[in-house]
Design an enzyme around this catalytic site. Sequence first.
Site, mmCIF file in Angstrom:
data_model
loop_
_atom_site.group_PDB
_atom_site.id
_atom_site.type_symbol
_atom_site.label_atom_id
_atom_site.label_comp_id
_atom_site.label_asym_id
_atom_site.label_seq_id
_atom_site.Cartn_x
_atom_site.Cartn_y
_atom_site.Cartn_z
ATOM 1 N N SER A 242 0.793 -1.232 -0.118
ATOM 2 C CA SER A 242 -0.002 0.096 0.049
ATOM 3 C C SER A 242 0.879 1.115 -0.117
ATOM 4 C CB SER A 242 -0.922 -0.172 1.331
ATOM 5 O OG SER A 242 -2.010 0.771 1.177
ATOM 6 N N ASP A 323 -9.001 -4.642 -6.280
ATOM 7 C CA ASP A 323 -8.520 -3.619 -5.081
ATOM 8 C C ASP A 323 -9.604 -2.518 -5.146
ATOM 9 O OD1 ASP A 323 -7.290 -1.596 -3.602
ATOM 10 O OD2 ASP A 323 -5.486 -2.669 -4.176
ATOM 11 N N HIS A 358 -7.133 -5.590 -1.789
ATOM 12 C CA HIS A 358 -5.919 -4.586 -1.421
ATOM 13 C C HIS A 358 -5.041 -5.245 -0.499
ATOM 14 C CE1 HIS A 358 -3.897 -0.721 -1.131
ATOM 15 N NE2 HIS A 358 -3.985 -0.718 0.045
#
Length: 419
Positions: A242, A323, A358
């Site tokens: 991330s 995601d 994600h």
Amino acid sequence: HIGSAPSSLSVYPSRGLVDEKFTVLVQKAPPGFQMTIHVLHQCEDGNSLEAFAHYTADACGTVNLSEDPSMGGTYSGVEPMGLIWSLKPVPGSKPGIRLSKKNVQTPMEFTISVYKGHQTEGFVDQVQLACVVVERWYMAPGVRRVPITEGGLIGVLFLPPGPGPFPGVLDLWGGGVDLLETRSALLASHGFASMTINYMDPFRKNEETITFLIMFFLQTALRVLQQHPQILSSSIGMLGLSFGASVTFKMAAYSDVVKVRNCAVCISGSHVQPVDGSVADLIEYYNQVITRDLLLPIPTDPTMKVDVGRVQCPLLLIVGEDDQNWPVSESAQDIKEMMERAGNSHLLTILSYPNTGHLIEPPYSGHVLVSTFVIECITVDLWGGEMVAHCRAQEDAWRKILVFLMENLFVHNSANTSE
Ligand SMILES: *[C@@H]1O[C@H](CO)[C@@H](O)[C@H](O)[C@H]1NC(C)=O
């Protein structure tokens, strides 16, 4: 409990690493006996999660979870690790709970039980026919945990067993996470000296800080790794998820004080960011993407994206195609094109997983569709992914990440590959 009930439940290995598969075996049950295999896990924060599945004993009175199908429950079909990845908060839990582990020096314990019949609820009130407690560790025996404060860092270094020297990995989580030791501990269990640091806190408080200071901070971290007597100074990689992936892109492209010489792994991250902006600019941009429009086009303005054409080390991108937090597929496509134009695309490997969200973490940590997570003023709670596909992607990606790190970080010292 004996009589018409199964009298033997075994799990092998009953103690192991979290990313290691185990086999659950029920024996000596009456042929055709219907049973529910249930697992209960209590997190350190007191929250409990459970999973369960319905099985029928074969003619020999056996059920082997590694080869027999679940007929129902929190997962179905042949799923050796379904009991772990399908864990859900027990009924009545508050929303947003997920499997979590803060103290990696103790194991996670999973209580696996057998119940008569195909049950779906009320397990606490029922008689268990058999029960085994399984231990899952992030730290393998002999892994050492060393708090790091050098150079103003707030971090933890995990060293594999033995004298070393070991290849090093700087392991970064995303925004909103202060210090999460799980993945670094696991990397050390696989032979890498791995350090995770809290790189956001020092800057969150001062939004005027230019993001270059974050890089300076990360360079300090890389230098600490390089100078450690038990770490191979020429074998240092970076791995980020991330926001951790966003800063890894940046380091791989621009860091010339300490080059990321060997390799970088970017999970669920984007090269799109205000490259020379302040932390406030960065937050504003992220806010825009998260709260307004996942479909913002990839900017053409060069100040809005990391020039990945400058990357000189092997780069592994892990992309979840579902995601719902970040447009990583679009970013990966743009990175590919930029690197092709710059002539360094031979360094790029993209692993793209359909129906995957994600939070692509080491396997058997569950799939989280929704959890509560606050970065500054932004509350993120949707990660995306479909449970089975996401969990398979976690298994596959983790295995390939370890191979990628091994191939790129162990090459300089073949005498050190005995782990
Ligand atoms: C259970 O199934 C696994 C996978 O097929 C196999 O390796 C293992 O030997 C089986 N265990 C027993 C006791 O049959």
